[in-house]
Structures are given as C-alpha cells and as structure tokens.
Design a protein around this motif. Structure first.
Motif, PDB file in Angstrom:
ATOM      1  N   ASP A   1       4.155  -3.183 -15.645  1.00 27.23           N
ATOM      2  CA  ASP A   1       5.412  -3.260 -16.390  1.00 27.23           C
ATOM      3  C   ASP A   1       5.548  -2.108 -17.383  1.00 27.23           C
ATOM      4  N   ARG A   2       4.417  -1.535 -17.792  1.00 27.26           N
ATOM      5  CA  ARG A   2       4.444  -0.380 -18.696  1.00 27.26           C
ATOM      6  C   ARG A   2       4.380   0.926 -17.923  1.00 27.26           C
ATOM      7  N   VAL A   3       3.540   0.954 -16.870  1.00 26.69           N
ATOM      8  CA  VAL A   3       3.316   2.188 -16.101  1.00 26.69           C
ATOM      9  C   VAL A   3       4.526   2.561 -15.248  1.00 26.69           C
ATOM     10  N   ALA A   4       5.072   1.556 -14.568  1.00 25.23           N
ATOM     11  CA  ALA A   4       6.222   1.809 -13.683  1.00 25.23           C
ATOM     12  C   ALA A   4       7.137   0.593 -13.727  1.00 25.23           C
ATOM     13  N   PRO A   5       7.906   0.452 -14.790  1.00 23.74           N
ATOM     14  CA  PRO A   5       8.734  -0.747 -14.984  1.00 23.74           C
ATOM     15  C   PRO A   5       9.726  -1.022 -13.856  1.00 23.74           C
ATOM     16  N   GLU A   6      10.246   0.029 -13.221  1.00 18.98           N
ATOM     17  CA  GLU A   6      11.210  -0.168 -12.145  1.00 18.98           C
ATOM     18  C   GLU A   6      10.535  -0.788 -10.913  1.00 18.98           C
ATOM     19  N   ILE A   7       9.281  -0.417 -10.662  1.00 17.44           N
ATOM     20  CA  ILE A   7       8.522  -1.000  -9.553  1.00 17.44           C
ATOM     21  C   ILE A   7       8.107  -2.425  -9.895  1.00 17.44           C
ATOM     22  N   ASP A   8       7.713  -2.626 -11.133  1.00 17.54           N
ATOM     23  CA  ASP A   8       7.345  -3.968 -11.587  1.00 17.54           C
ATOM     24  C   ASP A   8       8.523  -4.932 -11.435  1.00 17.54           C
ATOM     25  N   ALA A   9       9.707  -4.455 -11.745  1.00 18.69           N
ATOM     26  CA  ALA A   9      10.903  -5.304 -11.639  1.00 18.69           C
ATOM     27  C   ALA A   9      11.135  -5.728 -10.196  1.00 18.69           C
ATOM     28  N   LYS A  10      10.930  -4.810  -9.260  1.00 19.77           N
ATOM     29  CA  LYS A  10      11.096  -5.144  -7.842  1.00 19.77           C
ATOM     30  C   LYS A  10      10.083  -6.193  -7.398  1.00 19.77           C
ATOM     31  N   LEU A  11       8.830  -5.941  -7.737  1.00 17.77           N
ATOM     32  CA  LEU A  11       7.779  -6.874  -7.326  1.00 17.77           C
ATOM     33  C   LEU A  11       7.970  -8.247  -7.956  1.00 17.77           C
ATOM     34  N   ARG A  12       8.351  -8.254  -9.231  1.00 20.14           N
ATOM     35  CA  ARG A  12       8.563  -9.532  -9.914  1.00 20.14           C
ATOM     36  C   ARG A  12       9.705 -10.324  -9.284  1.00 20.14           C
ATOM     37  N   SER A  13      10.708  -9.634  -8.820  1.00 17.11           N
ATOM     38  CA  SER A  13      11.858 -10.332  -8.236  1.00 17.11           C
ATOM     39  C   SER A  13      11.486 -11.092  -6.969  1.00 17.11           C
ATOM     40  N   LEU A  14      10.313 -10.766  -6.389  1.00 18.92           N
ATOM     41  CA  LEU A  14       9.863 -11.405  -5.154  1.00 18.92           C
ATOM     42  C   LEU A  14       8.764 -12.437  -5.391  1.00 18.92           C
ATOM     43  N   GLN A  15       8.460 -12.724  -6.653  1.00 18.32           N
ATOM     44  CA  GLN A  15       7.340 -13.618  -6.958  1.00 18.32           C
ATOM     45  C   GLN A  15       7.758 -15.099  -6.976  1.00 18.32           C
ATOM     46  N   PRO A  16       6.911 -15.967  -6.441  1.00 21.97           N
ATOM     47  CA  PRO A  16       7.197 -17.406  -6.462  1.00 21.97           C
ATOM     48  C   PRO A  16       7.367 -17.978  -7.864  1.00 21.97           C
ATOM     49  N   PHE A  17       6.644 -17.430  -8.844  1.00 24.16           N
ATOM     50  CA  PHE A  17       6.765 -17.983 -10.193  1.00 24.16           C
ATOM     51  C   PHE A  17       8.053 -17.533 -10.889  1.00 24.16           C
ATOM     52  N   VAL A  18       8.738 -16.572 -10.304  1.00 26.16           N
ATOM     53  CA  VAL A  18      10.018 -16.111 -10.847  1.00 26.16           C
ATOM     54  C   VAL A  18      11.180 -16.869 -10.222  1.00 26.16           C
TER      55      VAL A  18
ATOM     56  N   SER B   1       0.830  -1.207   0.000  1.00 27.77           N
ATOM     57  CA  SER B   1       0.000   0.000   0.000  1.00 27.77           C
ATOM     58  C   SER B   1       0.870   1.264   0.000  1.00 27.77           C
ATOM     59  N   PHE B   2       1.934   1.223   0.770  1.00 19.94           N
ATOM     60  CA  PHE B   2       2.880   2.348   0.836  1.00 19.94           C
ATOM     61  C   PHE B   2       3.521   2.571  -0.525  1.00 19.94           C
ATOM     62  N   LEU B   3       3.993   1.488  -1.131  1.00 18.91           N
ATOM     63  CA  LEU B   3       4.632   1.580  -2.441  1.00 18.91           C
ATOM     64  C   LEU B   3       3.659   2.114  -3.478  1.00 18.91           C
ATOM     65  N   PHE B   4       2.419   1.649  -3.406  1.00 20.73           N
ATOM     66  CA  PHE B   4       1.397   2.105  -4.354  1.00 20.73           C
ATOM     67  C   PHE B   4       1.186   3.614  -4.229  1.00 20.73           C
ATOM     68  N   ASP B   5       1.012   4.089  -3.008  1.00 19.25           N
ATOM     69  CA  ASP B   5       0.732   5.513  -2.800  1.00 19.25           C
ATOM     70  C   ASP B   5       1.861   6.406  -3.309  1.00 19.25           C
ATOM     71  N   GLU B   6       3.099   5.948  -3.113  1.00 23.01           N
ATOM     72  CA  GLU B   6       4.246   6.799  -3.425  1.00 23.01           C
ATOM     73  C   GLU B   6       4.761   6.659  -4.860  1.00 23.01           C
ATOM     74  N   ARG B   7       4.651   5.468  -5.450  1.00 19.72           N
ATOM     75  CA  ARG B   7       5.313   5.233  -6.727  1.00 19.72           C
ATOM     76  C   ARG B   7       4.390   4.770  -7.866  1.00 19.72           C
ATOM     77  N   ILE B   8       3.201   4.299  -7.537  1.00 20.61           N
ATOM     78  CA  ILE B   8       2.318   3.785  -8.588  1.00 20.61           C
ATOM     79  C   ILE B   8       1.120   4.697  -8.807  1.00 20.61           C
ATOM     80  N   LYS B   9       0.468   5.064  -7.757  1.00 22.39           N
ATOM     81  CA  LYS B   9      -0.750   5.887  -7.831  1.00 22.39           C
ATOM     82  C   LYS B   9      -0.567   7.164  -8.655  1.00 22.39           C
ATOM     83  N   PRO B  10       0.551   7.904  -8.499  1.00 17.41           N
ATOM     84  CA  PRO B  10       0.703   9.143  -9.279  1.00 17.41           C
ATOM     85  C   PRO B  10       0.760   8.918 -10.786  1.00 17.41           C
ATOM     86  N   LYS B  11       0.994   7.677 -11.207  1.00 18.64           N
ATOM     87  CA  LYS B  11       1.142   7.393 -12.634  1.00 18.64           C
ATOM     88  C   LYS B  11      -0.108   6.782 -13.255  1.00 18.64           C
ATOM     89  N   LEU B  12      -1.166   6.599 -12.463  1.00 19.55           N
ATOM     90  CA  LEU B  12      -2.390   5.966 -12.961  1.00 19.55           C
ATOM     91  C   LEU B  12      -3.416   7.011 -13.375  1.00 19.55           C
TER      92      LEU B  12
END
Length: 239
Positions: free
Chosen positions: A104-121, A61-72
C-alpha cells in the motif's frame, strides 16, 4: 519473454480453462445419466480448479515483475502466490512472500487492484479463496444430489413380498413382462398404475463437492469466470 508474449500465454491458459469446463459438463451429464461418479469427473473437477489457481499465480507473478519488483529494495529469493485472503493479516502475509507486505506504500495503485479482489473486502470475492483451498488438496470428492419421484406411492406388492429394483437406463423390458404380478409398460418402462404396486424412481440431479456440499459444476464455472475477471483487472494496464 516480453509483456505481449506473457499476456498471450496467460490468455491461452484462460482459454484452456474454458475448454476443460466444457469437457467437465459433458462428463457430468454422462455420469448423471449413468448414475455413477467416474474418475474422469473427479479428476476434471480438480483440474479445472487447479488450472484457475495456476493462472492466478501466473498473473500475480507477471504483475510483480512489471509493477512491484522495480520498486523494492529487497527482492524475494523465490516467488509467492496470488493473495486470496480472509483478513488483512492473511493478505499482508501472502504479500510478504513477495517482500511486499507494505504494498500500500510501495505501489498503492497495485495494492488497490489486489485489494478489490480480496474476500475480506467483498464477499463476492470468496470464490478466489475457494479456488486456492481446493487446489491445495490432492483430489476433489464428489457426491450425487438425488431427488425421488414417486409414482403411485408404495414400493412393493401389497402384503409384503420381495422388493424389485432396477435401473430403467440399463434395463429394457419388452411386451408381456410383469413385476409383482403387474404388466410393465414398454414405453415408460414402469409397471402400469395399480393399487397393489408402488414405484419409486431415484433421479441424479447434480454433483456436489464432498467437503462443502456446493454444486460442483456451478463452482467450477464461477471459478473460471472469476479467474478471467481477476486477470483482466490486474493486467489490463500492462503494455
């Protein structure tokens, strides 16, 4: 609440998760010694995992408010959950709760962080899905894992007769006591070695999760460590 305050709040929750883990260790040790599964053990096990799940959601939620929400261009009506997906579809579905399935299009740098923590990765990230799966349940069942220590190899008087059973932790025999005709050693609380009597001792080794058979404490410890690592990965750049 500013960035510094929110980071401090999450850090306090992480510290609390480690405190719960210490309490869980103490309760497990007590219950293993007493050969019981207490309500304290069940409740604390679930509380540790639930705490980790909540921390991950707070970090998201913190990450969304600071780095994702402003780009939506379209904002979600309410927040969502931390993604811990088994596949790409599950990942995008969870991000869809935040109106960010195209992260991955809106905030690729944030997507990369989240993906690095995914079980399917990375299979090592499976702990995050376990946290989420267990936290959604109302309670966490525990089973004792036991081992048998055999002393003298049989378990009752030669030729049959009644089986004698007791808990050495709960019963203390003094000098002069005999079991099946054999003297009990007050020091070991076991019958003296004798070809006519066999003794079997059951030792409780650790607790296992009822559903998966995994070592409960090891999983809780891994969950707390992994949660701290995920928060560091996601929030380290927020200032």
């Amino acid at each position: 609440m500013n960035i510094s305050e929110r980071k401090s709040q999450i850090a306090s929750q992480i510290e609390r998760s480690f405190q719960l883990l210490e309490q869980l260790d103490e309760v497990y040790r007590r219950d293993l010694h007493e050969k019981c599964v207490s309500d304290d053990a069940r409740i604390l096990t679930h509380e540790v995992i639930e705490k980790c799940s909540n921390i991950l959601d707070q970090a998201m939620s913190f990450l969304f408010d600071e780095r994702i929400k402003p780009k939506l261009s379209v904002l979600p009506q309410r927040g969502g959950y931390y993604p811990a997906a088994a596949d790409e579809q599950g990942y995008k579905s969870t991000l869809g709760q935040w109106k960010a399935s195209d992260l991955d299009r809106v905030a690729p740098e944030i997507d990369a962080k989240l993906r690095s923590l995914q079980p399917f990765v990375d299979p090592r990230n499976a702990i995050y899905k376990k946290i989420k799966d267990i936290a959604t349940k109302k309670h966490t069942g525990l089973l004792p894992q036991t081992k048998l220590e055999n002393k003298t190899v049989r378990a009752q008087q030669t030729g049959g007769g009644p089986m004698v059973q007791w808990n050495p932790a709960a019963v203390r025999f003094g000098p002069g006591v005999r079991i099946a005709g054999v003297p009990v050693n007050p020091q070991t609380q076991l019958p003296e070695p004798n070809q006519n009597v066999d003794v079997t001792i059951t030792v409780w080794v650790r607790f296992l999760l009822e559903d998966s058979g995994e070592d409960a404490f090891a999983l809780c410890r891994d969950a707390v460590d992994a949660t701290k690592a995920a928060v560091n990965t996601l929030l380290m750049d927020l200032t």
